[in-house]
Design a protein around this motif. Structure first.
Motif, short mmCIF file in Angstrom:
data_model
loop_
_atom_site.label_atom_id
_atom_site.label_comp_id
_atom_site.label_asym_id
_atom_site.label_seq_id
_atom_site.Cartn_x
_atom_site.Cartn_y
_atom_site.Cartn_z
N ILE A 117 0.86 -1.18 0.00
CA ILE A 117 0.00 0.00 0.00
C ILE A 117 0.90 1.23 0.00
CG2 ILE A 117 -1.70 1.31 1.33
CD1 ILE A 117 -2.83 -1.45 2.22
N THR A 118 0.70 2.10 -0.99
CA THR A 118 1.54 3.29 -1.13
C THR A 118 0.85 4.57 -0.68
OG1 THR A 118 0.85 3.60 -3.43
CG2 THR A 118 2.84 2.29 -3.05
N GLU A 119 -0.49 4.55 -0.68
CA GLU A 119 -1.26 5.71 -0.21
C GLU A 119 -2.46 5.21 0.58
OE1 GLU A 119 -2.50 8.66 -3.12
OE2 GLU A 119 -0.91 7.93 -4.47
N CYS A 120 -2.79 5.91 1.62
CA CYS A 120 -3.98 5.59 2.40
C CYS A 120 -4.46 6.88 3.04
CB CYS A 120 -3.66 4.53 3.45
SG CYS A 120 -5.13 4.00 4.34
N GLU A 121 -5.58 7.37 2.55
CA GLU A 121 -6.17 8.60 3.07
C GLU A 121 -7.61 8.31 3.47
OE1 GLU A 121 -6.16 11.33 -0.17
OE2 GLU A 121 -4.03 11.06 -0.57
N GLN A 122 -8.02 8.83 4.59
CA GLN A 122 -9.41 8.66 5.00
C GLN A 122 -9.79 9.80 5.92
OE1 GLN A 122 -10.27 4.89 6.79
NE2 GLN A 122 -12.44 5.32 6.97
N ASP A 123 -10.90 10.47 5.58
CA ASP A 123 -11.47 11.48 6.46
C ASP A 123 -12.99 11.40 6.34
OD1 ASP A 123 -12.24 12.95 4.13
OD2 ASP A 123 -10.40 14.09 4.17
N GLU A 124 -13.70 12.39 6.81
CA GLU A 124 -15.16 12.31 6.85
C GLU A 124 -15.85 12.39 5.49
OE1 GLU A 124 -13.58 16.31 7.54
OE2 GLU A 124 -13.40 14.52 8.76
N ILE A 125 -15.13 12.79 4.44
CA ILE A 125 -15.77 12.89 3.12
C ILE A 125 -15.07 12.10 2.02
CG2 ILE A 125 -16.79 15.15 3.61
CD1 ILE A 125 -14.54 16.35 1.82
N HIS A 126 -13.96 11.46 2.33
CA HIS A 126 -13.18 10.83 1.27
C HIS A 126 -12.33 9.70 1.82
CE1 HIS A 126 -9.52 10.84 -1.42
NE2 HIS A 126 -10.48 10.73 -2.30
N CYS A 127 -12.13 8.67 1.01
CA CYS A 127 -11.15 7.64 1.34
C CYS A 127 -10.46 7.22 0.04
CB CYS A 127 -11.79 6.44 2.02
SG CYS A 127 -12.79 5.44 0.93
N ARG A 128 -9.20 6.87 0.16
CA ARG A 128 -8.41 6.46 -1.01
C ARG A 128 -7.32 5.52 -0.53
NH1 ARG A 128 -6.60 8.47 -6.17
NH2 ARG A 128 -4.34 8.29 -6.38
N ILE A 129 -7.25 4.35 -1.16
CA ILE A 129 -6.20 3.38 -0.87
C ILE A 129 -5.55 3.02 -2.21
CG2 ILE A 129 -5.66 1.09 0.03
CD1 ILE A 129 -8.31 1.30 1.64
N VAL A 130 -4.23 3.18 -2.30
CA VAL A 130 -3.49 2.85 -3.52
C VAL A 130 -2.50 1.74 -3.20
CG1 VAL A 130 -1.98 3.71 -5.34
CG2 VAL A 130 -3.71 5.22 -4.37
N PHE A 131 -2.48 0.75 -4.06
CA PHE A 131 -1.67 -0.45 -3.92
C PHE A 131 -0.73 -0.55 -5.12
CE2 PHE A 131 -1.73 -4.71 -5.82
CZ PHE A 131 -1.15 -5.48 -4.84
N ALA A 138 1.99 -2.42 -11.77
CA ALA A 138 0.58 -2.06 -11.69
C ALA A 138 0.29 -1.32 -10.38
CB ALA A 138 -0.29 -3.31 -11.77
N PHE A 139 -0.69 -0.41 -10.46
CA PHE A 139 -1.26 0.26 -9.31
C PHE A 139 -2.75 -0.03 -9.31
CE2 PHE A 139 1.98 3.09 -7.61
CZ PHE A 139 2.91 3.11 -8.62
N ILE A 140 -3.33 -0.27 -8.14
CA ILE A 140 -4.77 -0.45 -8.01
C ILE A 140 -5.24 0.59 -7.00
CG2 ILE A 140 -6.65 -1.98 -7.33
CD1 ILE A 140 -4.85 -4.34 -8.12
N THR A 141 -6.25 1.35 -7.37
CA THR A 141 -6.77 2.41 -6.52
C THR A 141 -8.21 2.14 -6.14
OG1 THR A 141 -5.35 4.02 -7.64
CG2 THR A 141 -7.18 4.90 -6.35
N PHE A 142 -8.50 2.19 -4.84
CA PHE A 142 -9.86 2.12 -4.31
C PHE A 142 -10.17 3.51 -3.78
CE2 PHE A 142 -8.03 -2.05 -3.81
CZ PHE A 142 -9.02 -2.89 -4.26
N GLU A 143 -11.32 4.08 -4.17
CA GLU A 143 -11.61 5.44 -3.74
C GLU A 143 -13.11 5.63 -3.54
OE1 GLU A 143 -10.02 8.34 -6.42
OE2 GLU A 143 -10.06 9.89 -4.89
N GLY A 144 -13.47 6.34 -2.49
CA GLY A 144 -14.85 6.68 -2.21
C GLY A 144 -14.95 8.15 -1.85
N LYS A 145 -16.03 8.80 -2.30
CA LYS A 145 -16.24 10.22 -2.04
C LYS A 145 -17.68 10.44 -1.59
CE LYS A 145 -13.10 11.53 -5.73
NZ LYS A 145 -12.97 12.23 -7.01
N LYS A 146 -17.84 11.24 -0.58
CA LYS A 146 -19.17 11.57 -0.09
C LYS A 146 -19.76 12.67 -0.96
CE LYS A 146 -21.56 12.75 4.18
NZ LYS A 146 -21.39 13.05 5.60
N THR A 147 -21.04 12.49 -1.33
CA THR A 147 -21.77 13.51 -2.08
C THR A 147 -22.83 14.11 -1.15
OG1 THR A 147 -23.44 11.98 -2.90
CG2 THR A 147 -21.43 12.22 -4.22
N LYS A 148 -23.67 14.96 -1.69
CA LYS A 148 -24.72 15.58 -0.86
C LYS A 148 -25.68 14.54 -0.31
CE LYS A 148 -24.51 20.04 -3.07
NZ LYS A 148 -25.16 21.01 -3.91
#
Length: 111
Positions: free
Chosen positions: A68-82, A89-99
């Protein structure tokens, strides 16, 4: 470099996204019939930790171990990069909060 990007919107609460991340190893294989195995060798998904995925990507059995090269998580966003051990190869998992909900992006594979 080839970048394969697949994105879907999953209507879910931020709490559900957080629970998915908290149980990443178990939830990864439940998410898709194409996700066969996931092993967090260090027990979590922090930067520097080793991870293994086995999944079907475009009809090919993709079994890769990396870090895992990146790992960010807060109340509106998460991102994990492998990054694969072979550094191909890089694999990215990402989630973002909308309204209303959370948009969870399916893994992006860059090779």
């Amino acid at each position: 470099m080839v970048i394969l990007t697949e994105q879907i919107e999953i209507p879910a609460s931020h709490e559900k996204m957080e629970a998915w991340i908290a149980n990443f190893e178990e939830e990864f294989v439940k998410w898709s019939l194409y996700h066969i195995e996931c092993n967090l060798y260090n027990g979590n998904y922090q930067v520097g930790n080793k991870i293994r995925f086995r999944e079907i990507v475009m009809g090919l059995d993709y079994d890769v171990t990396g870090t895992i090269t990146e790992c960010e998580q807060d109340e509106i966003h998460c991102r994990i990069v492998f990054r694969s051990d072979k550094k191909t190869a890089f694999i990215t998992f990402e989630g973002k909060k909308t309204k209303q909900d959370v948009i969870f992006l399916t893994p992006r594979l860059s090779a």
